[in-house]
Design an enzyme around this catalytic site. Structure first.
Site, PDB file in Angstrom:
ATOM      1  N   CYS A  58     -27.221  28.033 -24.567  1.00  0.00           N
ATOM      2  CA  CYS A  58     -25.807  27.786 -24.294  1.00  0.00           C
ATOM      3  C   CYS A  58     -25.093  28.937 -23.587  1.00  0.00           C
ATOM      4  CB  CYS A  58     -25.088  27.461 -25.589  1.00  0.00           C
ATOM      5  SG  CYS A  58     -25.838  26.079 -26.475  1.00  0.00           S
ATOM      6  N   HIS A 111     -16.192  31.023 -27.380  1.00  0.00           N
ATOM      7  CA  HIS A 111     -17.278  30.039 -27.349  1.00  0.00           C
ATOM      8  C   HIS A 111     -16.846  28.806 -28.134  1.00  0.00           C
ATOM      9  CE1 HIS A 111     -21.342  28.819 -26.581  1.00  0.00           C
ATOM     10  NE2 HIS A 111     -21.662  28.751 -27.868  1.00  0.00           N
ATOM     11  N   HIS A 135     -19.234  20.455 -25.693  1.00  0.00           N
ATOM     12  CA  HIS A 135     -20.106  21.604 -25.419  1.00  0.00           C
ATOM     13  C   HIS A 135     -20.982  21.277 -24.219  1.00  0.00           C
ATOM     14  CE1 HIS A 135     -22.479  25.067 -25.650  1.00  0.00           C
ATOM     15  NE2 HIS A 135     -22.617  25.174 -26.958  1.00  0.00           N
TER      16      HIS A 135
END
Length: 376
Positions: A135, A266, A303
């Protein structure tokens, strides 16, 4: 060496850059019904899709990547036929969606990487590098891009990221959730977990300490990218590893924590990430009475995996230019660990933002933190 951003484009569930920035400013959420016949078996019923169902392609990530690279290069004014232009693509899943369909729709192995996708936009690219770093992948792509410039391996570098939803990844998310998540709620006490978004992002970086390769305007300055790989756990983040990445970014940028005006977090809305990230931010900025504003975009976009870091970076660059910070979509009651942070809630806020920090963290403790400054 100073690197400057001269081109930028993203694709999210809202559309292109302009559409995404408008949606964030209005606090909209892009979640919808998951477009998978397996959703009940997967345990995931919602997602942040980046295109209409009728427009779905096999090589979906590649399509968005081509669009973003083409638009970012055009904005930069760099001519790849006359300048050395390299491309670094960060991804978490590559074209796993296409692999899952291979029984019905065969795909060439070469298409599972992104050389062909990039060369549809920039045929003359001197090299195309694919980085698969979970990620934080596109944050690492930006770090490599800056290294290539400093080593004089290129006149301009496109740092990019992309990912599409896959049943394999959705199945993993469904396994760790007690019940299907309806939407991502970063830093919220009632958060239920993460949901996938999808899309792509690309930025063009050039050296700022020599004559420019292109004719585009300078959108922002990359002051530094900090990295860490703590290998603390397969999935659980480590606050020490996050703090190391943040301090590395500050050191490379030549700044102190007091100089950071905004953090684009994040913020995945998961049980572990949000408290750990908030705790790490408290350790870095907690000495300040008036700390940086904190926001995050995954409540709005989901995400986006390998594209997440550069999508957040694009939002930070927009905040630097417009002096406006979007609120955290879906946040109603902040977690206790975020009590000392200036998290933007409710609606977008005007603020004097000169320096922004962008956080991105990946499985296995693969972390990337970027510091960007407002263009002169």
């Amino acid at each position: 060496m100073t690197a400057v951003i001269t081109g930028s484009e993203i694709r999210t569930c809202f559309g292109d850059s302009a559409a995404t920035f408008a949606a964030l400013a209005e606090g909209r959420c892009g979640v919808g019904v998951l477009r998978s016949e397996l959703r009940e078996r997967l345990g995931v019923t919602s997602g942040y899709h980046a295109e209409d169902e009728a427009d779905r392609r096999v090589l979906r990530a590649s399509g968005w990547l081509t669009e973003c690279v083409r638009a970012a290069v055009a904005q930069s004014g760099v001519d790849p036929a006359r300048r050395r232009v390299a491309v670094v693509v960060g991804t978490g899943l590559r074209e796993l969606h296409a692999v899952e369909l291979m029984d019905d729709q065969p795909v060439r192995t070469a298409d599972l990487h992104f050389d062909r996708a990039v060369r549809r936009a920039v045929p003359e690219a001197t090299q195309v590098i694919t980085v698969c770093n979970a990620c934080s992948a596109s944050g690492h792509a930006l770090a490599i891009a800056c290294d290539l410039l400093e080593l004089d391996e290129a006149d301009a570098v496109v740092a990019a990221g992309c990912d599409a939803m896959t049943d394999s990844m959705l199945a993993m998310i469904g396994r760790v959730a007690e019940e299907p998540t309806d939407r991502v709620r970063p830093f919220d006490a009632d958060r239920m977990g993460v949901l996938l978004g999808e899309g792509a992002a690309a930025v063009v970086v050039e050296r700022g300490d020599r004559p420019r390769a292109g004719s585009g305007a300078v959108l922002a300055t990359v002051l530094g990218v900090g990295l860490s790989c703590d290998a603390f756990h397969e999935t659980a983040p480590d606050p020490d590893g996050i703090v190391r990445a943040v301090r590395d970014a500050h050191r490379r940028a030549g700044i102190e924590p007091d100089q950071v005006d905004l953090v684009v977090a994040h913020g995945t809305g998961t049980a572990l990430n949000d408290p750990v990230e908030a705790t790490a931010l408290g350790r870095v900025f907690g000495h300040r009475q008036d700390g940086p504003l904190v926001t995050g975009i995954k409540g709005a976009t989901g995400h986006t995996s390998g594209a997440a870091a550069l999508t957040s970076l694009a939002v930070a660059v927009h905040a630097l230019a417009e002096q406006t910070v979007p609120a955290v979509t879906g946040l109603r009651e902040p977690i206790a660990e975020a009590a000392g942070l200036r998290v933007v809630t409710g609606r977008a806020t005007s603020a004097a933002v000169e320096v922004a920090q962008v956080n991105s963290f990946g499985f296995g403790g693969v972390n990337a933190v970027c510091i960007v400054g407002r263009s002169a």
